[in-house]
Scaffold this motif. Structure first.
Motif, PDB file in Angstrom:
ATOM      1  N   THR A 166       0.811  -1.224   0.000  1.00 51.36           N
ATOM      2  CA  THR A 166       0.000   0.000   0.000  1.00 51.36           C
ATOM      3  C   THR A 166       0.846   1.276   0.000  1.00 51.36           C
ATOM      4  N   GLY A 167       1.964   1.263   0.720  1.00 47.54           N
ATOM      5  CA  GLY A 167       2.753   2.484   0.864  1.00 47.54           C
ATOM      6  C   GLY A 167       4.034   2.538   0.065  1.00 47.54           C
ATOM      7  N   GLY A 168       4.474   1.398  -0.482  1.00 48.56           N
ATOM      8  CA  GLY A 168       5.709   1.386  -1.252  1.00 48.56           C
ATOM      9  C   GLY A 168       6.935   1.721  -0.421  1.00 48.56           C
ATOM     10  N   SER A 169       7.948   2.246  -1.083  1.00 44.42           N
ATOM     11  CA  SER A 169       9.218   2.537  -0.408  1.00 44.42           C
ATOM     12  C   SER A 169       9.068   3.622   0.653  1.00 44.42           C
ATOM     13  N   TRP A 170       8.129   4.541   0.462  1.00 43.45           N
ATOM     14  CA  TRP A 170       7.917   5.582   1.465  1.00 43.45           C
ATOM     15  C   TRP A 170       7.536   4.959   2.803  1.00 43.45           C
ATOM     16  N   ALA A 171       6.609   4.011   2.777  1.00 41.75           N
ATOM     17  CA  ALA A 171       6.160   3.365   4.004  1.00 41.75           C
ATOM     18  C   ALA A 171       7.271   2.520   4.623  1.00 41.75           C
ATOM     19  N   VAL A 172       8.008   1.791   3.779  1.00 39.48           N
ATOM     20  CA  VAL A 172       9.084   0.929   4.284  1.00 39.48           C
ATOM     21  C   VAL A 172      10.167   1.759   4.954  1.00 39.48           C
ATOM     22  N   ILE A 173      10.588   2.828   4.315  1.00 34.85           N
ATOM     23  CA  ILE A 173      11.655   3.656   4.867  1.00 34.85           C
ATOM     24  C   ILE A 173      11.182   4.408   6.107  1.00 34.85           C
ATOM     25  N   ALA A 174       9.934   4.857   6.108  1.00 35.72           N
ATOM     26  CA  ALA A 174       9.386   5.519   7.294  1.00 35.72           C
ATOM     27  C   ALA A 174       9.340   4.553   8.480  1.00 35.72           C
ATOM     28  N   SER A 175       8.940   3.310   8.231  1.00 36.90           N
ATOM     29  CA  SER A 175       8.898   2.327   9.307  1.00 36.90           C
ATOM     30  C   SER A 175      10.310   1.977   9.792  1.00 36.90           C
ATOM     31  N   ASP A 176      11.277   1.950   8.863  1.00 31.22           N
ATOM     32  CA  ASP A 176      12.674   1.707   9.262  1.00 31.22           C
ATOM     33  C   ASP A 176      13.174   2.809  10.188  1.00 31.22           C
TER      34      ASP A 176
END
Length: 298
Positions: A166-176
């Motif tokens: 749903t969020g792509g790389s933006w979501a992954v990096i934000a969660s990291d």
């Protein structure tokens, strides 16, 4: 329902919410795979740092630190060396590839055939690696919280999948980045507690169970340990400075942000091992007396 279960449930919902919130940031493939190449250094540095983490870091590596001392920290210091080389040379070069995915860079450099070979041969290894990480997480979650291992694997996989899709790389990096903040806060607290209960770093080192705090026990030849350390540095250098792992810098806003991101990961990987070695002693101190945790040398 136990408090631990509630906390884990809230964290899972938080990850799903991150994916939902960042869904509007993705309008094309570049946004999805690399955040449109517009992310700042502290976001890219956080994801580079967290890439080297798994459940093994705080289970297997922590246990090894307790039994053999600082030796296991060389794995993470080797990562720091790799990120230092990113900062010195490779990170800006990776950002200047100006591609959406690293597979495109492989096609540009080696041709269509090699692109297909890299793509398909890498998939089984990625699936197996993800399965090992999830299994390690399930083992520790089962031991500490009493969660069912199969349920933990399926639920965790679905949560990560939902957030990523749903969020792509933006979501992954934000969660990291959020995970990095949590890990730093928790491990700093544990390390400070360990040093207080252990009487300070000097006392911990002087009363370490094995003969050497640096190399551990049962080592007949220091040259073997030295050779191992050298090859660990070479191995981690090759892992952090190859084209397949350059994806983290493709998301950076520019070459300067890519260099700063590598430097941030390098600094955190340099400080982190010292913190994690001492933090392991907190668990032991909470269950046994300090004299049992840190017996005198033989």
């Amino acid at each position: 329902m136990e408090l631990n279960t509630i906390i884990v449930g809230i964290y899972f919902l938080f990850l799903i919410a991150i994916g939902w919130m960042f869904r509007t940031f993705t309008t094309n493939t570049s946004d999805y795979f690399r955040g449109g190449g517009s992310m700042l250094w502290w976001m890219v540095g956080a994801t580079a740092f967290m890439t080297q983490f798994s459940a093994w870091t705080f289970t297997g590596a922590a246990g090894k630190a307790y039994t053999d001392g600082f030796a296991v920290a060389f794995l993470f210091l080797a990562n720091a060396f790799g990120y230092l080389m990113n900062y010195v040379y490779f990170a800006p070069k990776f950002r200047q590839l100006r591609v959406v995915t690293v597979i495109e860079a492989i096609r540009m450099r080696f041709g269509n055939t090699n692109e297909q070979v890299f793509t398909w041969t890498g998939m089984p290894n990625s699936v197996v690696s993800a399965g090992i990480w999830l299994n390690g997480l399930a083992i520790i979650a089962s031991s500490i919280f009493g969660f069912d291992m199969t349920t933990t694997i399926i639920l965790t996989g679905l949560v990560v999948l939902a957030m990523s899709v749903t969020g792509g790389s933006w979501a992954v990096i934000a969660s990291d980045f959020m995970q990095m903040v949590i890990i730093i806060a928790v491990t700093l607290t544990c390390a400070i507690s360990a040093m207080i209960y252990g009487g300070g770093p000097v006392n911990i080192v002087d009363n370490f169970p094995t003969e050497s705090f640096i190399t551990g026990g049962d080592l007949n030849y220091l040259s073997i340990f030295t050779l191992w350390a050298v090859f660990i540095f070479i191995k981690q250098f090759s892992i952090t400075n190859n084209m397949l792992n350059s994806y983290r810098y493709l998301a950076a806003k520019d070459s300067n942000n890519a260099r700063k991101a590598a430097l941030l990961a390098c600094i955190l990987m340099t400080i982190g091992p010292v913190i994690w070695v001492y933090a392991k002693l907190v668990y032991c101190r909470s269950r046994y007396r300090l004299s049992q945790c840190l017996p005198r040398r033989r």
